[in-house]
Scaffold this active site. Structure first.
Site, short mmCIF file in Angstrom:
data_model
loop_
_atom_site.label_atom_id
_atom_site.label_comp_id
_atom_site.label_asym_id
_atom_site.label_seq_id
_atom_site.Cartn_x
_atom_site.Cartn_y
_atom_site.Cartn_z
N ASP A 209 0.78 -1.14 0.21
CA ASP A 209 0.14 0.19 -0.02
C ASP A 209 0.99 1.17 -0.07
O ASP A 209 1.93 1.36 0.72
CB ASP A 209 -0.81 0.06 1.20
CG ASP A 209 -1.90 1.14 1.31
OD1 ASP A 209 -2.74 0.73 0.43
OD2 ASP A 209 -1.84 2.18 2.06
N GLU A 251 13.14 -15.80 -0.85
CA GLU A 251 13.15 -17.07 -0.22
C GLU A 251 11.95 -17.69 -0.17
O GLU A 251 11.99 -19.00 -0.12
CB GLU A 251 13.68 -16.85 1.29
CG GLU A 251 14.98 -16.13 1.50
CD GLU A 251 15.06 -15.90 3.17
OE1 GLU A 251 14.41 -16.36 4.04
OE2 GLU A 251 15.54 -14.65 3.30
C1 GLC Z 1 -4.05 3.28 -0.65
C2 GLC Z 1 -5.46 2.32 -0.63
C3 GLC Z 1 -6.56 3.13 0.10
C4 GLC Z 1 -6.17 3.85 1.36
C5 GLC Z 1 -4.78 4.46 1.25
C6 GLC Z 1 -4.29 4.74 2.90
O1 GLC Z 1 -4.18 4.00 -1.54
O2 GLC Z 1 -5.84 1.75 -1.54
O3 GLC Z 1 -7.85 2.53 0.24
O4 GLC Z 1 -7.08 4.69 1.82
O5 GLC Z 1 -3.92 3.68 0.63
O6 GLC Z 1 -3.64 3.61 3.34
#
Ligand code: GLC
Length: 539
Positions: A209, A251
């Site tokens: 993310d 790994e």
């Molecule tokens: C990313 C996710 C989103 C979230 C953001 C903060 O963009 O896809 O849904 O709100 O990160 O974690």
């Protein structure tokens, strides 16, 4: 255990179709109105029949769900609303039995304010080692009453929040998502351990993310438009972090897909060097309007930027953060009127659906892997959420000017005649399903050979079984204005008509699949229609 597609096994991720499950809205197994792992387990046969190679789960960890689970309180435990860790392990194993790999979502930029580290940091006070794991700073101004810098938020609103002892902490998203300090070795170590934790449980990959935001300029300088490097996007230090992660993934034969929103193609490709991430989402394609030139440019740029590093491209039409495809393509004009909270032109869902069907065949014919967000295979439109049911913090932080992302996160319709379209039980789902949702139900579409679901099922089956798809070259062919035409391996061709005219199809021996009815005796391609065909030997 046998692989469903043995020939694809070692490099499965180079051309996989990966289905995105938003667990809260996929299927509700325990009938409490919130989707869960029991619901997913019960629907694994549906995913197997659909023909996907892997499933990416948006976060299922313990979370106050302030940002739909992207506010993680414990990376090693499943939120009780979704199930248990033991159930996640079963799910991973059962999916694998059906030939479906699992990808989990790791959120390294920030934690929930309920995470043990942040609670300890608040309790420990200024200057403590606990606070060093985050970005705590005194404020500016005579009494420290001003935030330490002026960084703009990824969501609307401020990026700093002041705590009672006077210090401020940084959060690029909501105040409930404090940013971690990635210069700190403990932060790095912890995430490396978390990666191992999930790889040990049999996951095949990890989605990262906000992958380009983790590292910050330690001086936390003000943001100056146009000055390079940006103080918190795409800092060089990130490559070090991902090289260390890659060694761990190797790994376990694990793979990464980074959420990397970067306009600069060359900078983007740096994340995909052979010792860094395997893949990253390609958002430029998603952001393209339904125009042949723009799409072609995006495809060319994408392939060109991936080629030097040898990484496969990814194709994304939708995810849990953006407007549903049929709604997006059903709008000629995407200007949002903040005063009336409506779009300037009404959405034409029939048009959007025709285009989304064509876009599905286009996307699945491109070289690389493709992501399919849950409900896209049903052609779900963006739902209007009644104001008193909106959950997305993006909406509130924009003071209501942004409609938020709930409209693409509505619980799926499974059975047309069951309460709440068979999402779970007769308990009201966490987000309301709009009127007419039953029309999109899986059971109804399964019985209709012209449905979006039928199209996706056929397309995925062909893509998985015909050798011309997946990795490999793409060759553009001459075509009338507004028509995209390209050849893939084994003589396979894809044509998409985005022009205002009906066009003649080239000579062919077989139409493998078309996104809508063809014209005449099947020799002309109507507007907003795509076709896969095998050309005549001479063509
Ligand atoms: C990313 C996710 C989103 C979230 C953001 C903060 O963009 O896809 O849904 O709100 O990160 O974690």
């Amino acid at each position: 255990m046998a692989d469903a597609r043995p020939s694809h096994a070692p490099h499965w991720w180079r051309d996989a179709v990966i289905y995105q499950v938003y667990p809260r809205s996929f299927a509700d197994g325990d009938g409490d109105g919130t989707g869960d792992l029991a619901g997913v387990r019960a629907r694994l046969p549906y995913l197997a029949e659909l023909g996907v190679d892997a499933v990416w789960f948006t976060p299922w960890y313990v979370s106050p769900l302030v940002d739909g689970g992207y506010d993680v309180a414990d990376y090693r435990t499943v939120d009780p609303a979704f199930g248990t860790l033991a159930e996640a392990e079963k799910l991973i194993a059962e999916a694998r039995e059906l030939g479906i790999r699992t990808i989990v979502d790791i959120v390294p930029n920030h934690v929930s304010d309920q995470h043990a580290w942040f609670r300890a940091a608040l309790a420990a006070g200024p200057g403590s080692p606990e606070r060093a794991l985050f970005h705590f700073r005194p404020g500016r101004g005579e009494h420290g009453e001003l935030p330490p810098n002026d960084w703009p938020s990824q969501f609307a609103g401020p990026t700093w929040t002041r705590v009672p002892d006077g210090e401020w902490y940084l959060h690029l998203f909501t105040p409930e998502q404090p940013d971690l300090n990635w210069s700190h070795p403990v932060v790095r170590q912890e995430h490396e351990d978390v990666l191992r934790f999930w790889f040990e449980r049999g996951v095949a990959g990890v989605r990262i993310d906000s992958a380009a935001l983790l590292a910050k300029d330690p001086a936390l300088p003000d943001f100056v438009e146009g000055v390079d490097p940006h103080p918190y996007i795409d800092q060089d230090e990130l490559h070090d972090i991902y090289r260390a992660w890659r060694r761990i993934a190797d790994e376990y034969d694990g793979v990464f897909v980074g959420e990397v929103w970067l306009p600069d193609a060359e900078r983007f490709a740096r994340y995909l060097r052979p010792d860094e991430l395997h893949t990253a989402f390609n958002f430029s394609f998603l952001a393209c309007p339904w125009e042949a030139d723009r799409l072609r440019r995006s495809i060319d740029d994408t392939l060109a930027e991936h080629a030097p590093v040898g990484a496969p491209a990814t194709w994304v039409l939708c995810n849990h953060d953006v407007t549903r495809t049929v709604t997006r393509y059903g709008r000629e004009d995407t200007a949002f009127d903040f005063a009336t909270k409506t779009y300037a032109t009404p959405t034409d869902l029939a048009l959007g659906t025709r285009r989304a069907r064509a876009a599905a065949l286009l996307t699945l014919a491109l070289p690389g892997s493709a992501y399919l967000y849950q409900g896209e295979e049903l052609g779900l439109p963006e739902a209007d959420i009644p104001p008193d049911r909106i959950q997305d913090p993006m909406h509130f932080r924009s003071r209501g000017t942004d409609p938020g992302r709930d409209g693409c996160r509505v619980p799926l319709p499974w059975s047309a005649d069951a309460p709440h379209c068979g999402f779970g039980s007769d308990t009201e789902p966490w987000l309301p399903q709009p009127e007419g949702w039953a029309h999109y139900a899986v059971d109804r579409q399964s019985a209709d050979p012209t449905s979006m679901l039928a199209l996706y099922r056929q397309a995925l089956r062909m893509r998985g079984s015909l050798p011309g798809f997946g990795d490999g070259p793409l060759t553009w062919l001459d075509a009338p204005d507004g028509v995209l035409a390209f050849a893939r391996g084994d003589g396979l061709r894809c044509l998409v008509n985005l022009s205002a005219e009906v066009v003649e199809l080239p000579e062919h021996t077989e139409v493998l699949l078309s996104s809508g009815p063809l014209d005449g005796e099947g020799e002309r391609l109507p507007q907003d229609t795509a076709v896969w065909l095998v050309p005549a030997p001479s063509a």
